[in-house]
Enzyme design. Structure first.
Site, mmCIF file in Angstrom:
data_model
loop_
_atom_site.group_PDB
_atom_site.id
_atom_site.type_symbol
_atom_site.label_atom_id
_atom_site.label_comp_id
_atom_site.label_asym_id
_atom_site.label_seq_id
_atom_site.Cartn_x
_atom_site.Cartn_y
_atom_site.Cartn_z
ATOM 1 C CG ASP A 1 8.339 1.630 -10.033
ATOM 2 O OD1 ASP A 1 8.135 0.780 -9.275
ATOM 3 O OD2 ASP A 1 8.461 1.445 -11.177
ATOM 4 C CD1 TRP B 1 10.935 -2.600 -14.653
ATOM 5 C CD2 TRP B 1 9.096 -1.877 -15.452
ATOM 6 N NE1 TRP B 1 10.202 -3.575 -15.057
ATOM 7 C CE2 TRP B 1 9.050 -3.235 -15.524
ATOM 8 C CE3 TRP B 1 7.698 -1.221 -15.569
ATOM 9 C CZ2 TRP B 1 7.898 -4.062 -15.854
ATOM 10 C CZ3 TRP B 1 6.749 -1.841 -16.323
ATOM 11 C CH2 TRP B 1 6.818 -3.263 -16.229
ATOM 12 C CE LYS C 1 7.764 -7.369 -10.768
ATOM 13 N NZ LYS C 1 7.643 -6.106 -11.428
HETATM 14 C C1 PLP Z 1 6.974 -5.046 -12.205
HETATM 15 C C2 PLP Z 1 7.417 -3.749 -12.118
HETATM 16 C C3 PLP Z 1 6.390 -2.563 -12.491
HETATM 17 C C4 PLP Z 1 5.000 -3.143 -13.340
HETATM 18 O O1 PLP Z 1 4.217 -3.721 -12.249
HETATM 19 P P1 PLP Z 1 2.589 -3.900 -12.641
HETATM 20 O O2 PLP Z 1 2.073 -4.564 -11.492
HETATM 21 O O3 PLP Z 1 2.666 -4.779 -13.760
HETATM 22 O O4 PLP Z 1 1.992 -2.658 -13.410
HETATM 23 C C5 PLP Z 1 6.801 -1.400 -12.624
HETATM 24 N N1 PLP Z 1 7.863 -1.003 -12.197
HETATM 25 C C6 PLP Z 1 8.938 -1.907 -11.771
HETATM 26 C C7 PLP Z 1 10.410 -1.268 -11.266
HETATM 27 C C8 PLP Z 1 8.534 -3.353 -11.678
HETATM 28 O O5 PLP Z 1 9.557 -4.014 -11.391
#
Ligand code: PLP
Length: 359
Positions: free
Chosen positions: A171, A101, A195
């Protein structure tokens, strides 16, 4: 039959939340309509939006000088939104590369600003995070970006990096609301909802007020933090159902005892699974112990030829979506807030039984 769903995202939601959504689907708050069908400008929906923000502020202890934005395009849109809002043309931003990521965030940021890699965990094969104090920071950088929990690698920071006066951007897609959080350590926190927070399609951004209002002139309005803040994130039609379900999830988190209770439960779940993995001669997790994720637990079998059988039998036993990310293979169990300890216990029992038969 409800299963224990170990998917990395979209992920399991609390059953109470699903039941309430079902119960009020046809007639939301006596309106004779579902929440899917009401105007986002109507009184009832505006109240829903205000409760969502208030709950988030309360649960995550978000101070009043931080804006809460509810944006679209997932966390991925913010990979662009962050440099567009925080990095003036020609500026440099520091990025920490700890895995999949981080890399995606870096690739996107490079389109908008100079990216300096403050640390790269290639040498550990992305099985560790940089030691505290080891980041090579650019003086005067626009911000420092990192990924507190790498959802695919199952690697997590056990500390918040100190970046001095340079804003820290995190993030938190796979770790938000999973334990208590000190928002004041960050300039900006963002998280895709699918999540720990609710349905896909919604990304929350917590941003310190002094960091907004400086977007580059070519920034799309829906990514402009100032424009979105000025319109309570309703510059355009928001994903109303996602907001509604996220509100139910936040009520559920509160009823469970808030982030302290979530943290204790998540820690117990992760500890139990890692202990079972380490105590077996059959399963293995490659991540350095101090950096193991509470949320995403990757593991491999001593006999990879049994991967398919493991997944099929687990699924038949009501333990689903345990396949590792397509880029790494093996297994991965995601243990977000909605996964109960009973689900982890059931997984451990299954793993031990599978090892007895095949180890
Ligand atoms: C799932 C995830 C993303 C992507 O999220 P989207 O909603 O699909 O854009 C980005 N960063 C992390 C750490 C993630 O777990």
């Amino acid at each position: 039959m409800r299963v224990f769903n170990f998917a990395a995202g979209p992920a399991m939601l609390p059953l109470e939340v699903l039941k309430q959504a079902r119960e009020e689907l046809e007639d939301w708050q006596g309106s004779g309509m579902s929440v899917l069908e009401v105007s986002h400008r109507g009184k009832a929906f505006v109240a829903l939006a205000q409760e969502l923000e208030a709950l988030l502020r309360e649960l995550a202890a978000v101070p009043s000088h931080y804006k809460i934005l509810l944006l679209q395009g997932g966390a991925t849109a913010q990979f662009a939104g962050i440099p567009l809002n925080l990095a003036p043309p020609g500026a440099t931003a520091d990025y920490v590369n700890t895995g999949s990521w981080s890399k995606k965030a870096i690739t996107e940021a490079k389109r908008y600003c100079n990216v300096h890699i403050a640390a790269d965990e290639a040498a550990s094969r992305y099985n560790s995070v940089p030691k505290p104090g080891s980041l090579e920071l650019t003086p005067g950088a626009a911000y420092v970006h990192y990924t507190p929990n790498e959802t695919i690698g199952g690697v997590e920071f056990g500390y918040v990096p100190d970046t001095g006066s340079v804003p820290l951007v995190a993030d938190m897609s796979s770790t938000i609301l999973s334990r208590p959080l000190d928002v004041t350590r960050f300039g900006l926190i963002y998280a895709g909802a699918q999540k720990n927070l609710g349905p896909a399609g919604l990304c929350i951004v917590l941003v310190r007020e002094d960091l907004i209002g400086h977007a580059r002139p070519d920034t799309p309005s829906v990514l402009d933090y100032q424009a979105m803040a000025a319109d309570a994130s309703m510059l355009n039609t928001p994903p109303t159902f996602s907001w509604y379900v996220a509100g139910l999830v936040l009520r559920w988190v509160k009823s469970q005892g808030g982030l302290a209770a979530m943290g204790a439960r998540n820690r117990a779940k992760a500890d139990a699974l890692y202990q079972a993995i380490d105590g077996s001669g059959f399963y293995r997790n490659p991540v350095e112990k101090s950096c193991r994720s509470w949320m995403n637990v990757p593991f491999t079998l001593a006999r990879p030829d049994l991967d398919k059988q493991f997944l099929a039998e687990a699924s038949a036993a009501g333990l689903t979506n345990l396949a590792g990310h397509r880029s790494v293979g093996g297994m991965r169990a995601s243990l977000y807030n909605a996964m109960p300890l009973a689900g982890v216990r059931a997984l451990i029992d299954f793993m031990q039984e599978f090892e007895r038969r095949n180890g």
